[in-house]
Write an enzyme that holds these catalytic residues in place. Structure first.
Site, PDB file in Angstrom:
ATOM      1  N   HIS A  32     -52.652  19.298 -10.193  1.00  0.00           N
ATOM      2  CA  HIS A  32     -52.332  17.900  -9.906  1.00  0.00           C
ATOM      3  C   HIS A  32     -53.612  17.161  -9.511  1.00  0.00           C
ATOM      4  CE1 HIS A  32     -48.137  19.237  -9.631  1.00  0.00           C
ATOM      5  NE2 HIS A  32     -47.735  18.000  -9.488  1.00  0.00           N
ATOM      6  N   GLU A  40     -10.627   1.870   2.877  1.00  0.00           N
ATOM      7  CA  GLU A  40     -10.769   1.491   1.469  1.00  0.00           C
ATOM      8  C   GLU A  40     -10.527  -0.017   1.326  1.00  0.00           C
ATOM      9  OE1 GLU A  40      -7.633   2.999  -0.973  1.00  0.00           O
ATOM     10  OE2 GLU A  40      -8.673   2.542  -2.849  1.00  0.00           O
ATOM     11  N   HIS A  41      -9.378  -0.484   1.852  1.00  0.00           N
ATOM     12  CA  HIS A  41      -9.041  -1.910   1.842  1.00  0.00           C
ATOM     13  C   HIS A  41      -8.975  -2.400   3.276  1.00  0.00           C
ATOM     14  CE1 HIS A  41      -6.907  -0.196  -1.750  1.00  0.00           C
ATOM     15  NE2 HIS A  41      -7.468  -1.235  -2.348  1.00  0.00           N
ATOM     16  N   GLN A  49       0.832  -1.203   0.000  1.00  0.00           N
ATOM     17  CA  GLN A  49       0.000   0.000   0.000  1.00  0.00           C
ATOM     18  C   GLN A  49       0.864   1.249   0.000  1.00  0.00           C
ATOM     19  OE1 GLN A  49      -3.049   1.811  -0.748  1.00  0.00           O
ATOM     20  NE2 GLN A  49      -3.412  -0.307  -0.199  1.00  0.00           N
ATOM     21  N   ASP A  52      -6.053  -6.275  -6.191  1.00  0.00           N
ATOM     22  CA  ASP A  52      -5.686  -5.123  -7.023  1.00  0.00           C
ATOM     23  C   ASP A  52      -5.633  -5.500  -8.497  1.00  0.00           C
ATOM     24  OD1 ASP A  52      -5.422  -3.481  -4.865  1.00  0.00           O
ATOM     25  OD2 ASP A  52      -3.242  -3.626  -4.731  1.00  0.00           O
TER      26      ASP A  52
END
Lengths: 439, 439
Positions: free
Chosen positions: B429, B336-337, B268, B370
């Site tokens: 309406h 994220e991961h 990372q 990945d």
């Protein structure tokens, strides 16, 4: 002197006209862009609320909504207060609201995506886990555009999604509360209401204050300050689409009563002066009849002035050559609301690529969908149906990818990942994968 | 003198420390906000491309990418050129890329939402029709961050969704083309490539020029100019999330080899100096062992300098008291991961509310995901997993609501709509609905 009504001033176009495409483009053009002055005021408000929390929120509310609150406690409504509003409604309204809420709930239940996974031959598992947001913020405009139906349409999908806490903000200009709006919040499962609005309410929801909890996503329509603030906080929180004026495209094959169609167009045009109502048909005599019905019925409308201005500025009756041309116009316009007032509307569906909601057949007036058919009335405007969808349960959930490699699977994948990672010169990626390769 | 390695400088924290929460907050803090100067330059570039099309696009590309093109033809690559790039690759790379593409395609096929509808007792039909976008634009960064895997991850979901035309833009600073990137575009089903980048490429995709067709949605990462331009054109076109730096949170129960975990953190950290790698464990001795492995392995890395800086600035080894505290950290950070390097990772899933992708067990290195496991590697960063999802097929499709009332259904709904519309003072309406009520 005859008693003939004043003409509506609605534009009459034909696809065969020279310059039709340019006329249509200018009719459809809409840019809700905020100028630099609005941008700067909004930035200042957001910064103040971020820095000074409740104090700044109270100050801005006093200033813009002409209030004299001293603490946020005065701008907070409990769940109990919402229930009181509901209990206090006349029976007919209470029942209609409850029926609408129930139908909206049933439709949205069908929309709920499920988690899924699958197992590969080597024992590896791949999938996707669906989870609700922790907290959603619903922005409800105050004043003349305070609509209880919008509360139902924004909050019920969040509730169905399983959102843990639903926060509503609604400004109360001059301190005026709308009991129908509060009753709708009760029905829709709103947990807490703060009577604040504008950019200050958006900032409070995005960053949190001492009293207002930070939410994960903000949905709901608002004026240019609200839209600008939503754009500014996008990323810090999720937001829904930034809505333009409401619009309808009606396609008629000539078989629907002209009065019905005229009233369907009015129901769109009465929203505000920027609303857009367009009718397309390949039957010129039918367009004449609808135009006459428009002129005849206009003086009977409560909101005649708004409708006249909206029809004159942005409305159109368009004569086309064929069903095929009508279809091309649908996909060109990508309307928020599409009314297919034709025989066999099912036959049209496969070719319709872009529309927020499709109202099929002569009986399906848009107004039915606005209130109680079940589907959401928060829809992509200004051609954004090209890439966006009705508000739904999926807007209040998010997904996590699931990857569980077996020892075998990791070894196989490790070889592929190693080659690709080295191709990208990311050698720590490669070595991390290579550790998992079996001898 | 001993031969002991230089310490990595990675922060060592414990949840029991006084001030832990503040330390963690400052470690996680990230604001990719563009300043007023960037904003103004981007606005100018967008305005120029909107007004002068190709000419402005060529000028900006010459200026920012140091090219000397005279027409857009020189900045356009054909499908044939992409195929050539693919054919020209060494066999190992060609095969690895093809295998990755195939696995990504298979996973995303499972993600495809279906149209649905149901019929009510009175014959009314409600549902939702799912359609692909007409045209998608994929932004691929040039220079050091030009990753073929990103091309696969962005374009394949669009292709699986059924998008009619996929346009890719990729800048070529100093005219340098990346053959792997072009080969990936070939495999992923990209139709056309323009070698332009920056805010000018985003503007061209959003508004169209003589050569570049207007798209419906722009996805893909980019620098601050690209991110600012995407935010500016949001609404004119759809956009994906605006990505922050990449990050991983690894949770270890102490049973995984320290070297494996060290390399997972490196994979990372090697992305760039802002990338974030955090390891959490309730086993202090294990954290010591991983720290020693980090110090030992760091000097063996090709990208040692980047990794050192990223670990020192944004990395952390966090000791917590229990599995429960580790779970709380996961949901607090919304990574994220998320790598669950633990026995029985399945048992953790139901409690994980926020994570972009979950890598389960000791064998599932993030690097596998990945490149080639199948799920998307475009994931929500900086805590935005609280409200957003991995890039997916659903990002390249949109939904239209379907409402087809029977005469009976319209009559029933008309009564409810009438009450609610009159409650909102929208009488056109109400009258539109009332026309459909049977006697």
């Amino acid at each position: 002197m005859t008693d003939s009504p004043v003409s509506s001033g609605i534009a009459r176009l034909a696809t065969a006209d020279a310059g039709f495409e340019a006329r249509l483009s200018s009719l459809l053009a809409w840019e809700g862009v905020s100028d630099a002055a609005v941008q700067q005021r909004v930035d200042e408000i957001i910064e103040a609320v971020r820095r000074r929390g409740d104090a700044a929120l109270v100050e801005a509310s006093n200033r813009f909504d002409r209030l004299s609150a001293t603490t946020m406690a005065e701008l907070t409504l409990s769940a109990e207060r919402l229930r009181q509003a509901y209990d206090g409604l006349p029976a007919a309204q209470r029942e209609a609201l409850a029926q609408a809420a129930e139908r909206i709930r049933l439709y949205h239940e069908r929309q709920k995506p499920e988690s899924w996974h699958y197992t590969e031959a080597d024992g590896s598992v791949l999938g996707q886990q669906v989870m609700p947001l922790d907290r959603a913020g619903i922005y409800v405009p105050g004043g003349k555009a305070a609509y209880p139906s919008s509360v139902l349409m924004n909050a019920i999908p969040a509730h169905v999604a399983g959102v843990r806490e639903i926060i509503m903000v609604v400004p109360t200009p001059d301190g005026v509360l709308n009991e129908l709006v509060l009753a709708a919040a009760h029905l829709a499962g709103v947990d807490r209401v703060f009577t604040v609005g504008g950019a200050q309410a958006v900032a409070a929801l995005a960053y949190g204050t001492e009293t207002v909890p930070r939410v994960d996503k903000i949905v709901g329509p608002g004026n240019i300050y609200v839209a600008t603030a939503k754009r500014a906080v996008f990323g810090q929180v999720g937001i829904d689409m930034i809505a333009g004026p409401s619009e309808i495209l009606v396609v008629s094959d000539g078989g629907t009563a002209p009065e019905w169609l005229a009233m369907d167009l009015f129901s769109q045009a009465e929203h505000d002066e920027d609303a857009q109502a367009i009718l397309v048909s390949w039957d010129a005599a039918h367009l004449d009849a609808v135009e006459a019905a428009i002129d005849r019925l206009l003086p009977t409308l409560e909101r005649e002035a708004i409708v006249r201005e909206s029809l004159a500025r942005r409305g159109a009756l368009i004569e086309c050559a064929s069903r095929e041309e009508a279809m091309a116009l649908i996909n060109r316009i990508a309307p928020e609301h599409l009314e297919l007032s034709v025989a066999n509307p099912e036959g049209w569906l496969p070719e319709i690529r872009h529309a927020g909601a499709i109202f099929m057949g002569r009986y399906t007036a848009e107004a039915l969908g606005d209130y109680c058919a079940g589907p959401n009335h928060v829809l992509p405007t200004s051609g954004t149906a090209r890439f966006s969808s009705p508000l739904g349960v999926y807007d209040f959930q998010k997904r996590s990818s699931i990857i569980h490699c077996s020892a075998e699977g990791a070894s196989t994948l490790g070889k592929v990942a190693s080659v690709l990672a080295r191709g990208e010169s990311l050698t720590a990626h490669a070595r991390s994968a290579e550790y998992r390769i079996k001898e």
